[in-house]
Write an enzyme that holds these catalytic residues in place. Structure first.
Site, mmCIF file in Angstrom:
data_model
loop_
_atom_site.group_PDB
_atom_site.id
_atom_site.type_symbol
_atom_site.label_atom_id
_atom_site.label_comp_id
_atom_site.label_asym_id
_atom_site.label_seq_id
_atom_site.Cartn_x
_atom_site.Cartn_y
_atom_site.Cartn_z
ATOM 1 N N THR A 33 0.847 -1.177 0.000
ATOM 2 C CA THR A 33 0.000 0.000 0.000
ATOM 3 C C THR A 33 0.892 1.239 0.000
ATOM 4 O OG1 THR A 33 -1.918 1.019 1.090
ATOM 5 C CG2 THR A 33 -0.284 0.028 2.540
ATOM 6 N N ASN A 34 0.341 2.405 0.283
ATOM 7 C CA ASN A 34 1.152 3.626 0.314
ATOM 8 C C ASN A 34 0.618 4.584 1.364
ATOM 9 O OD1 ASN A 34 -0.783 5.586 -0.987
ATOM 10 N ND2 ASN A 34 -0.688 4.010 -2.578
ATOM 11 N N HIS A 35 1.271 5.723 1.506
ATOM 12 C CA HIS A 35 0.982 6.636 2.614
ATOM 13 C C HIS A 35 -0.134 7.644 2.342
ATOM 14 C CE1 HIS A 35 3.932 5.285 5.396
ATOM 15 N NE2 HIS A 35 4.946 5.506 4.578
#
Ligand code: CTP
Ligand code: CA
Length: 228
Positions: A33-35
């Site tokens: 995933t990412n921020h």
């Protein structure tokens, strides 16, 4: 065109908006995933609702409250997000893609948790490219005939204007909104660069709530001009 936010500036419009990250499974317990915090997209959904639009928010995994009066659909992966969006795009008049969609996903998620086998050997992950949700919607007949106005976002670490200009053309959207990231991820304020076919305009640093209202007002003015 100078645009003001009013409680009815998007009345009669149906906004479909994506927000947050996506989550791409590696196995049942892990993923990529990412921020992305989803804050900018949720703020736009709220502002559009407050401007009289009917709003459907397709959200990746984020822990944010649903803005009042907004219809929210939770999704996980980019493929889930594409499916949720394509089911609803035909009914929309405005599509805004703020989601930080994972560019790649593991080619196949393992059905069982991947275990260390004791040999010290690392698992090797193979990736495939995810569908481009914004480009897919922007190339749909509904958008091409002018019944669906599409807006893209871009977070860039450098050369924002050049990248945003190129990205707007590549995605085939009339408006692309750039911001300098990842410094703004999760922050409560931001600054935006609006890039269209004629040039660009900056919305200087402000809270995401204020920027969302300014962006909604700007888009409402573009939509009103088109229907004149
Ligand atoms: N986007 C999308 N689906 C994807 C990738 C991006 O809908 N698979 C949308 C984003 O929501 C955003 C816009 O496209 O509105 C630009 O996303 P960005 O990640 O900046 O562009 P990419 O084309 O993926 O290029 P890169 O990440 O390499 O800069
Ligand atoms: Ca990307």
């Amino acid at each position: 065109v100078i645009a003001f936010f009013t409680p009815q500036c998007l009345a009669g419009h149906k906004l479909l908006i994506t927000a947050g990250p996506t989550f791409e499974a590696i196995d049942p317990v892990r993923g990529i995933t990412n921020h992305s915090s989803g804050k900018m997209g949720f703020a736009i959904a709220r502002a559009a609702r407050e401007a009289g639009a009917e709003v459907t928010l397709v959200a990746g995994p984020v822990h944010l409250p649903t803005p009042r009066g907004v219809h929210r659909i939770n999704v996980k992966s980019a493929q889930n997000m594409l499916e949720a969006v394509m089911q609803r795009a035909q009914a929309a008049t405005l599509f805004i893609a703020t989601a930080a969609v994972a560019d790649w996903r593991p080619a196949a998620a393992a059905e069982q948790k991947i275990k260390k086998d004791g040999s010290g050997q690392m698992p090797v992950l193979h990736f495939v490219e995810n569908p481009d949700i914004l480009a897919t919607v922007a190339q749909s007949q509904h958008a091409l005939v002018g019944d669906l106005f599409c807006v893209g976002f871009a977070a860039e670490s450098h050369d924002l204007l050049q990248h945003a200009t190129a990205k707007r053309a590549r995605k085939g959207v009339p408006l692309l909104v750039g911001n300098i990231g990842p410094a703004t991820f999760g922050q409560d304020d931001n600054a935006l660069l609006l890039v269209d076919a004629h040039g660009h305009r900056e919305l200087p640093r402000a809270s995401k709530r204020e920027l969302a209202q300014q962006l909604v007002a700007d888009i409402a003015a573009r939509l009103a001009q088109r229907s004149d």
